[in-house]
Design an enzyme around this catalytic site. Sequence first.
Site, PDB file in Angstrom:
ATOM      1  N   ASP A  60       0.891  -1.271   0.039  1.00 49.89           N
ATOM      2  CA  ASP A  60       0.210  -0.132  -0.116  1.00 49.89           C
ATOM      3  C   ASP A  60       0.879   1.299  -0.012  1.00 49.89           C
ATOM      4  OD1 ASP A  60      -2.505   1.027   0.189  1.00 49.89           O
ATOM      5  OD2 ASP A  60      -1.804   2.052   2.104  1.00 49.89           O
ATOM      6  N   THR A  94      -1.053   4.573  -4.485  1.00 46.26           N
ATOM      7  CA  THR A  94       0.159   4.565  -5.192  1.00 46.26           C
ATOM      8  C   THR A  94      -0.237   5.319  -6.263  1.00 46.26           C
ATOM      9  OG1 THR A  94       0.366   2.025  -4.318  1.00 46.26           O
ATOM     10  CG2 THR A  94       1.822   2.960  -6.248  1.00 46.26           C
ATOM     11  N   ASP A 393      -8.482  -1.042   2.599  1.00 46.14           N
ATOM     12  CA  ASP A 393      -8.711  -0.580   1.259  1.00 46.14           C
ATOM     13  C   ASP A 393     -10.129  -1.126   0.473  1.00 46.14           C
ATOM     14  OD1 ASP A 393      -6.265   0.526   1.893  1.00 46.14           O
ATOM     15  OD2 ASP A 393      -5.595  -0.229  -0.327  1.00 46.14           O
TER      16      ASP A 393
END
Length: 541
Positions: A60, A94, A393
Amino acid sequence: MKPMIVILKDGTDSNQGKNQVVSNISACLAVSEAIRTTLGPRGMDKLIVDNRGTATISNDGATILKLLEIIHPAARTLVDIAKSQDAEVGDGTTSVVLITAEILKNAKSFIEDGMHPTIIIRAIRKATALTIKKIKEVAVTIKSDDDKEQRVLLEKCARTTLSSKLIARQREFFAKMVVDAVLMLDELLPLNMIGVKKVTGGSLEESRLVSGVAFKKTFSYAGFEMQQKKYTNPKIAILNIELELKAERDNAEVRLDNVAEYQKIVDAEWSILYDKLDTLHKAGVTVVLSKLPIGDVATQYFADRDMFCAGRVQEDDLKRTQKACGGAIITTVENLNNQSQQVLGTCEIFEEIQIGSERYNCFTGCPKAKTATMILRGGAEQFIDEVERSLHDAIMIVRRAVKNDSIVAGGGAIEMALSRHLREYSRTIPGKEQLILAAYAKAFEVIPRQLCENAGFDATNILNKLRQKHAENNIWFGVDIMHEDVTDNFIAAVWEPAVVKINAITAASEAACLILSVDETIKVPKSAAETSNAAKAMNMG
Ligand code: ADP
Ligand code: MG
């Protein structure tokens, strides 16, 4: 002789001008370099060991950047946007860093050529607005009147998020679990009502979802095993009272000179405790939870009366139980009687279950608040930690998708579509802006390119194919990770909520503009007084 004007303290470090902008950009590029290989389903993970020796394995972006402890002031901006993306939408951390870095990289040559940053910033702002408009235009809304259809949509979004994580192989399993968990919540979808518990050992597939509250069995005294372990419609008392014998002695000083008086005190202690226990029993309580310890006498007392107890329950578990089952946290039993039932909670079933080598207290069918608990199983601790982050997430994405059901195709598809749109638009405007818009448009290609590179594909080849497909108006064509090819990712069900992309692109552009607008860094040294104070403090310590 001109007088010398001293404004800044001696030793102040100051850099300014074009070189400063360029060096800030280089710092950001270095940061993005550190995490670019983690992008996508074929991305690699990073193992980070902090100064205390704790190892973290993660994929992550936000987690990695947080752990890297970056000190460069401009590069810190990237850490901040990754964090804010994490807080705002949960996924795409990202991507947001990569896009920022790529915009900056493309802007760098303009800066070097002497173009003023303000012109670039203005063009980027304009381009961002166009991009967002385009995303909203192409995003597909899936109707969610039908519960079944909505489930399918949500599961697809969860699966896309999970496919770039360590648990990609089990994504079907976990996507279902995450969607179940989120759908168990009420309208507002409060994140803190999904508890996550980790039990090392076992296999990932043994993870399970409890529709209610669950927490690990607490420390217990002898007598506990005699207690009943399953209740239907229990009356739950949540206490902040110590139910232990020796407790009263600690609160006062007692001076005695004969044994009889001592006996009285012991008796009094017993009767104080028994009074409390009797009150609980008379009020019809069947399950007693306490933040404070529950001693052996109390445990035995409850066991004899078919009641269940758990002491030293962690505060967040207790709060969640209280929210879910109703009732209040009781600090005195004085006023507790048959009439004051509203301070007691209830649920459909309370039971103790065995998970691996651990025992869990489970409350299901809670009337007050909707809540869910995920109990995760798996080998190493670092592994389960990463599973938890990945599920976080996915949970965030599913929550987003529930609230806002428009989606776009991932795998670089939406980025290629945006890139093409902007490139075409840029040709219609004259002047320097045209160049900048084209450079901004090109920046989006970093996502599909990096997805290819991480998978070991020939990125140039795939990107050319994608450009060709998009030129023919196939807007959902993206990278096919399985077959080293391009494919319609909308059909392939690589779906992401449109908000993820909108947020990522807005944040990336903002950050890029911020970094471009900084042309001077001034570092003020610690003053001599401060330094010597610090030194003194250290000596004293
Ligand atoms: P981020 O932190 O930005 O979410 P990830 O490592 O999760 O980074 O990678 C997300 C990217 O991977 C997105 O661009 C997404 O579209 C892409 N992606 C996810 N699953 C697939 C898939 N099955 N095929 C192609 N691309 C995928
Ligand atoms: Mg992701």
